[in-house]
Write a protein that holds these residues in place. Structure first.
Motif, PDB file in Angstrom:
ATOM      1  N   THR A  91      -0.881   9.369   6.156  1.00 49.25           N
ATOM      2  CA  THR A  91       0.119   7.547   5.562  1.00 49.25           C
ATOM      3  C   THR A  91      -0.438   6.965   7.276  1.00 49.25           C
ATOM      4  O   THR A  91      -0.015   6.451   6.622  1.00 49.25           O
TER       5      THR A  91
ATOM      6  N   THR B 240       5.568   4.828   1.883  1.00 47.89           N
ATOM      7  CA  THR B 240       4.352   3.358   1.909  1.00 47.89           C
ATOM      8  C   THR B 240       3.102   4.180   3.351  1.00 47.89           C
ATOM      9  O   THR B 240       3.761   4.776   3.923  1.00 47.89           O
ATOM     10  N   ALA B 241       1.860   3.879   3.203  1.00 50.17           N
ATOM     11  CA  ALA B 241       1.280   4.041   3.968  1.00 50.17           C
ATOM     12  C   ALA B 241       1.193   2.416   5.170  1.00 50.17           C
ATOM     13  O   ALA B 241       1.399   1.736   5.243  1.00 50.17           O
TER      14      ALA B 241
ATOM     15  N   GLY C  60      -3.506   3.781   1.690  1.00 45.26           N
ATOM     16  CA  GLY C  60      -2.352   3.716  -0.044  1.00 45.26           C
ATOM     17  C   GLY C  60      -3.080   3.599  -0.882  1.00 45.26           C
ATOM     18  O   GLY C  60      -4.284   2.657  -0.848  1.00 45.26           O
TER      19      GLY C  60
ATOM     20  N   TYR D 227       0.269  -1.735  -0.076  1.00 44.62           N
ATOM     21  CA  TYR D 227       0.422   0.572   0.387  1.00 44.62           C
ATOM     22  C   TYR D 227       1.069   1.401   0.047  1.00 44.62           C
ATOM     23  O   TYR D 227       1.971   1.673   0.677  1.00 44.62           O
ATOM     24  N   ILE D 228       0.360   2.230  -0.922  1.00 45.87           N
ATOM     25  CA  ILE D 228       1.356   3.865  -1.613  1.00 45.87           C
ATOM     26  C   ILE D 228       1.449   4.726  -1.580  1.00 45.87           C
ATOM     27  O   ILE D 228      -0.461   4.845  -1.750  1.00 45.87           O
ATOM     28  N   HIS D 229       1.593   5.055  -0.640  1.00 40.09           N
ATOM     29  CA  HIS D 229       0.874   6.651  -0.668  1.00 40.09           C
ATOM     30  C   HIS D 229       1.300   7.558  -1.568  1.00 40.09           C
ATOM     31  O   HIS D 229       0.554   7.778  -1.950  1.00 40.09           O
TER      32      HIS D 229
END
Ligand code: SF4
Length: 253
Positions: free
Chosen positions: A40, A25-26, A46, A4-6
């Motif tokens: 975040t 990353t989230a 994310g 899960y990427i912010h």
């Protein structure tokens, strides 16, 4: 594997050596009062991205990142430790320098967990370890978390000869910007030989709008931003503490 990427910054200048591709990353278990990325905190904020997707995107900028590499920041990357391990493993297969920007949250010497950390550290070149406060009670007050995770993580990575360590520390009046705490931080750091840099970050208040938009109360409304001059002074005190430790002198506080 997906994480899960912010957000992603394709050419960051402040998150490690050289120009860097920075993946935020989230997910973060801490709630630092000065956090400038409250969006975040929740992993669900994310966007799902795969390791291949991220590294293929990295390749588009590779020629500019020769002296730099890949940094994973957050949130806190350790929340998604398996994903970051896969990302770093694949990055090393592509000869990319890897840097982990973390507070060491969740680290313990528990044998069940240690294996996961070892898997990640095998593919990590540099760790930027954010020590948010050196006093356990103040740490709790400032972040809601437990300082011991950070200190244990530092102890553990200090035994890994292939990993370089940079320390990051935010200075904030009434919390960390006090001679006693800065000295104690330095005295603690003085026992470790593989600390290559200490990065003092002056507190700034640029996140206030984000908090408003998210409807979260910003706890430092009345705090004034700190300056590079404050950072220089803080570093001097930290270095005095480090030197005392190195020389075997008794601590001044
Ligand atoms: S560790 Fe970083 S992302 Fe998490 S609350 Fe603190 S400043 Fe924010």
């Amino acid at each position: 594997m997906e994480g899960y990427i912010h957000s992603i910054e394709s050419m960051g200048t402040v998150d490690g050596p050289g120009l860097r591709y920075v993946v935020f990353t989230a997910g973060c278990p801490l709630r630092c009062k000065y956090c400038h990325n409250p969006d975040t905190w929740d992993i669900k904020n994310g966007k799902k991205m795969s390791v291949t997707e991220i590294l293929d995107d990295y390749e588009k900028y590779r020629e500019f990142l020769k002296e730099g590499g890949l940094t994973v920041s957050g949130g806190d990357p350790l929340v998604q430790i398996e994903f970051v391990t896969e990302l770093f493993k694949s990055a090393k297969q592509r000869s990319i320098h890897t840097c982990l920007d973390t507070s060491g949250c969740g680290f313990t010497f528990d044998a069940n967990k240690l294996q996961k950390f070892d898997n990640l550290l095998e593919f990590t070149d540099l760790i930027m370890l954010d020590i948010k406060h050196i006093d356990p009670d103040k740490y709790k007050e400032l972040t809601g978390g437990n300082l011991q995770h950070t200190l244990d993580f530092l102890e553990y990575i200090s035994k890994k000869p292939n990993i370089s360590i940079w320390i990051r520390h935010v200075i904030l009046k009434g919390y960390t910007y006090q001679k006693e705490y800065l000295y104690k931080l330095g005295y603690h750091l003085g026992q470790y030989k593989n600390i290559k840099a200490i990065d003092i970050l002056p507190y700034h208040d640029m996140a206030t709008d984000k908090y408003e938009k998210l409807g979260i109360n910003y706890p430092l409304k009345d705090e004034k931003p700190m300056t590079k001059e404050h950072a220089k002074k803080a570093l001097i005190v930290i270095e005095i503490g480090m030197k005392d430790r190195l020389l075997g002198n008794k601590p001044q506080f």
